[in-house]
Design an enzyme around this catalytic site. Structure first.
Site, PDB file in Angstrom:
ATOM      1  N   ASP A  12       0.688  -1.216  -0.171  1.00  0.00           N
ATOM      2  CA  ASP A  12       0.021  -0.086  -0.271  1.00  0.00           C
ATOM      3  C   ASP A  12       0.916   1.260  -0.365  1.00  0.00           C
ATOM      4  O   ASP A  12       0.726   2.094   0.991  1.00  0.00           O
ATOM      5  CB  ASP A  12      -1.005  -0.049   1.148  1.00  0.00           C
ATOM      6  CG  ASP A  12      -1.717  -1.543   1.401  1.00  0.00           C
ATOM      7  OD1 ASP A  12      -2.262  -1.807   0.305  1.00  0.00           O
ATOM      8  OD2 ASP A  12      -1.984  -1.567   2.592  1.00  0.00           O
ATOM      9  N   GLU A 186     -11.182  -1.636  -3.182  1.00  0.00           N
ATOM     10  CA  GLU A 186     -10.586  -1.250  -2.197  1.00  0.00           C
ATOM     11  C   GLU A 186      -9.437  -0.345  -2.624  1.00  0.00           C
ATOM     12  O   GLU A 186      -9.178  -0.300  -4.054  1.00  0.00           O
ATOM     13  CB  GLU A 186      -9.975  -1.906  -1.105  1.00  0.00           C
ATOM     14  CG  GLU A 186      -8.878  -3.040  -1.712  1.00  0.00           C
ATOM     15  CD  GLU A 186      -8.505  -3.943  -0.467  1.00  0.00           C
ATOM     16  OE1 GLU A 186      -9.064  -3.927   0.816  1.00  0.00           O
ATOM     17  OE2 GLU A 186      -7.443  -4.672  -0.763  1.00  0.00           O
TER      18      GLU A 186
END
Length: 304
Positions: A12, A186
């Site tokens: 991420d 997401e």
């Protein structure tokens, strides 16, 4: 795409530039063993060094709400002379989640926790407060894009001066997927391209363990509707789920090279010379912790 040993364990990712230096923030994965968001530093986007962590531990209020043992999916932005890091505190599979804000005078820190931005739970709502992205629209107003799996992606207006929501509530849902695919969306990130006058919503579909892939859609307005190249809206639940969103990147394995599997959770980084990059992670083996940093130049077709 760049890779070295010190980018293993990056998940991420997002990058910010300051004074000719690049700072990489990512999820706390224990590679190396840290807590509170690891920070890596580079002068060329290729050679990275671990220089510490943004917070020494999960802030107490965030931990009490979410039971988190580490922090996920940080977002780092500069507003005037302040660096703002939005962090996510949660546990896998839970919607009892918390997005908080920490601030510093330098991307190296020290960061000081400024508390809650938005939190969720099954009692409060049906979506999930993780994966923060701060979007600055063409008028200079800031927005918070957030959400993961449960309930889709939401966008919420921020107060530029405080970095916190300017309205009550949770904001507006701009992208979602049906239960037939486990509502798997997401890692949203919105980039405004002034040359095309469109906002581009990037997001990740499917399982981060094996089938992750990056999709994109665009809109004239920061809060949507976001529509893909086929004319399908990103909150459309009537068409085949995998037909929604233009696929930008998925797993691949070229002959004679290492596999790049489950690429996803991207951010867009604009360097001081205006070159754009897509920053994301990928895996070498599915269902493993063998993930690493990817940096790719981002270019645009003539039709936007």
């Amino acid at each position: 795409m760049q890779e070295n040993q010190l980018t293993f364990g990056v998940h991420d990712p997002t990058i910010i530039e300051e004074g000719g230096n690049y700072y990489l923030f990512s999820t706390d994965t224990g590679q190396p063993k840290t807590s509170g968001v690891p920070i890596r530093w580079s002068q060329n986007l290729r050679d990275w060094n671990f220089i510490g962590q943004a917070l020494p531990e999960v802030p107490k209020v965030a931990e009490e709400w979410s039971s988190a043992t580490g922090l996920w999916a940080p977002e780092i932005v500069r507003y005037r002379d302040e660096y703002r890091m939005y962090y996510s505190a949660s546990t896998f599979g839970s919607t009892r989640s918390y997005i908080g804000l920490a601030t510093a005078k330098s991307p190296q820190g020290p960061f000081h926790d400024q508390g809650l931005v938005v939190k969720t739970s099954p009692v409060l709502c049906h979506h999930n407060a993780i994966d923060a992205n701060v979007v600055t629209d063409k008028t200079g107003k800031q927005w918070l894009l957030y959400g993961s799996f449960f309930g889709g992606l939401y966008i919420l207006p921020l107060d530029n001066e405080t970095g916190k929501p300017s309205v009550s509530g949770f904001g507006k849902c701009i992208a979602r997927r049906p239960e037939s695919v486990d509502t798997a969306i997401e890692g949203g990130f919105i980039y405004y391209n002034p040359k095309t006058n469109y906002y581009y919503l990037f997001c990740s579909y499917d399982s981060l363990n094996d089938s992750y892939n990056i999709r994109v859609a665009r809109s004239r307005y920061v809060d949507g509707p976001y529509v893909d190249c086929k004319g399908h809206a990103m909150d459309d639940l009537t068409h085949e789920p995998d037909d929604i969103g233009m696929k930008v990147l998925g797993s691949y394995h070229f002959s004679g090279e290492k596999a790049v599997l489950a690429p996803g959770h991207n951010s867009i980084f604009k360097r001081s010379n205006n070159q754009l990059f897509m920053i994301h992670h990928a895996r070498r083996k599915v269902f493993s912790d063998e993930f690493f940093l990817n940096i790719r130049k981002l270019e645009w077709l003539s039709n936007g």
